[in-house]
Design an enzyme around this catalytic site. Structure first.
Site, PDB file in Angstrom:
ATOM      1  N   CYS A  74      76.220  55.199   3.735  1.00 28.49           N
ATOM      2  CA  CYS A  74      76.736  55.771   4.986  1.00 28.49           C
ATOM      3  C   CYS A  74      76.052  55.049   6.140  1.00 28.49           C
ATOM      4  O   CYS A  74      74.827  55.174   6.310  1.00 28.49           O
ATOM      5  CB  CYS A  74      76.437  57.264   5.027  1.00 28.49           C
ATOM      6  SG  CYS A  74      77.034  58.058   6.532  1.00 28.49           S
ATOM      7  N   CYS A 197      83.038  55.950  11.620  1.00 28.89           N
ATOM      8  CA  CYS A 197      82.528  55.683  10.265  1.00 28.89           C
ATOM      9  C   CYS A 197      81.805  54.346  10.333  1.00 28.89           C
ATOM     10  O   CYS A 197      82.432  53.315  10.631  1.00 28.89           O
ATOM     11  CB  CYS A 197      83.708  55.637   9.294  1.00 28.89           C
ATOM     12  SG  CYS A 197      83.245  55.192   7.622  1.00 28.89           S
TER      13      CYS A 197
HETATM   14  N1  LIG Z   1      82.753  58.704   3.190  1.00 30.15           N
HETATM   15  C1  LIG Z   1      82.130  57.477   2.711  1.00 30.15           C
HETATM   16  C2  LIG Z   1      80.598  57.532   2.845  1.00 30.15           C
HETATM   17  C3  LIG Z   1      80.172  57.764   4.280  1.00 30.15           C
HETATM   18  C4  LIG Z   1      80.627  56.666   5.167  1.00 30.15           C
HETATM   19  C5  LIG Z   1      80.552  56.926   6.649  1.00 30.15           C
HETATM   20  N2  LIG Z   1      80.175  58.236   7.099  1.00 30.15           N
HETATM   21  C6  LIG Z   1      79.703  55.861   7.301  1.00 30.15           C
HETATM   22  O1  LIG Z   1      79.176  56.078   8.404  1.00 30.15           O
HETATM   23  O2  LIG Z   1      79.592  54.756   6.717  1.00 30.15           O
HETATM   24  C7  LIG Z   1      82.491  57.284   1.228  1.00 30.15           C
HETATM   25  O3  LIG Z   1      82.432  58.244   0.474  1.00 30.15           O
HETATM   26  O4  LIG Z   1      82.798  56.144   0.881  1.00 30.15           O
END
Ligand SMILES: N[C@H](CCC[C@H](N)C(=O)O)C(=O)O
Length: 258
Positions: A74, A197
């Site tokens: 993340c 994200c």
């Molecule tokens: N939901 C993503 C992980 C968190 C990614 C996101 N919150 C970031 O800031 O990179 C997954 O399960 O692939």
């Protein structure tokens, strides 16, 4: 179960964070973490993060999506973890390291802005006419027009399920205006659009370069949750020195007791 938590957000991607160096929460079930992240019945967050000791870095970040399942890297959570770790007296502003599920990361922080080193990316492949790459988490990147009006939830869910099945992928819809990359993301494990994200904007910036639409190697990015930048060098047909840069802020602290 009772524990103290700190809530942080990085360009609107928000996380419940716990100092887990003394342990005590390793038994949390998927349902319990999902309840903690629930926007009505819990604290409310896109993810849950445990900060732990690590023999090879200043700390370890363990990340769970709001569905309660442990997940992949993340980026925004990593940036928020750096702010929380510094609050806890871990590491130094000018250089701090942590291990995540995709390996070792280095970071620095100044005036609330975190610069986070991301892993190299050596492969970007075609996926149904769009792009697919892994920046620590899997990302589908799709160029669209009028991204602000695009049905992100509906189309993101469709692609996440129809193209990527149970494992799924995050899905980014991007628009380049010749100066700024506008990105909206449907996040796997949240199963909806998040305000930003980190691994997603990183994937979007690399896909922009890979597509030849822009040869810039420092991309300014606008998301619903705020502004970020992604810089990189492209050498030997791979992306190196990838950096995700943006604000990460403390929101509030509290105690969870159930
Ligand atoms: N939901 C993503 C992980 C968190 C990614 C996101 N919150 C970031 O800031 O990179 C997954 O399960 O692939």
């Amino acid at each position: 179960m009772k524990f103290s938590f700190h809530k942080y957000q990085g360009t609107g991607n928000d996380f419940v964070m716990v100092d887990h160096r003394e342990g005590g929460l390793s038994h949390l079930s998927q349902e319990q973490i999902a309840l903690i992240c629930h926007r009505r019945f819990g604290i409310g967050a896109d993810g849950f993060i445990l900060i732990e000791d690590d023999p090879n870095a200043d700390f370890k970040m363990v990340y769970y999506n709001s569905d309660g399942r442990e997940s992949t890297m993340c980026g925004n959570g990593g940036r928020c973890s750096v702010r929380f770790a510094r609050y806890l007296g871990i590491g130094k502003d000018e250089h701090i390291t942590f291990t995540a599920i995709d390996g070792l990361h280095e970071a620095s922080v100044a005036d609330g802005i975190v610069s986070l080193g991301m892993n190299d990316v050596r492969e970007i492949r075609d996926s149904n006419g769009d792009w697919f790459l892994d920046t620590g988490s899997p990302h589908h990147v799709c160029f669209v027009e009028n991204v602000e009006d695009f049905p992100v939830d509906k189309e993101g869910r469709r692609i996440r399920n129809e193209v990527y099945g149970v494992e799924g992928s995050n899905v980014n819809f991007i628009e380049w205006d010749s100066e700024t990359l506008h990105v909206r993301t449907y996040e796997r494990g949240v199963e909806g659009e998040t305000y930003s994200c980190g691994t997603g904007v990183t994937a979007s910036a690399l896909a922009l370069h890979h597509s030849g639409v822009s040869n810039a190697q420092n991309i300014q990015i606008k998301t619903p949750g705020g502004n970020l930048s992604v810089s990189f060098t492209f050498e030997n047909n791979a992306y190196h020195h990838v950096k995700l840069v943006g604000p990460a802020q403390f929101v509030f602290a509290g105690v969870w007791e159930r």
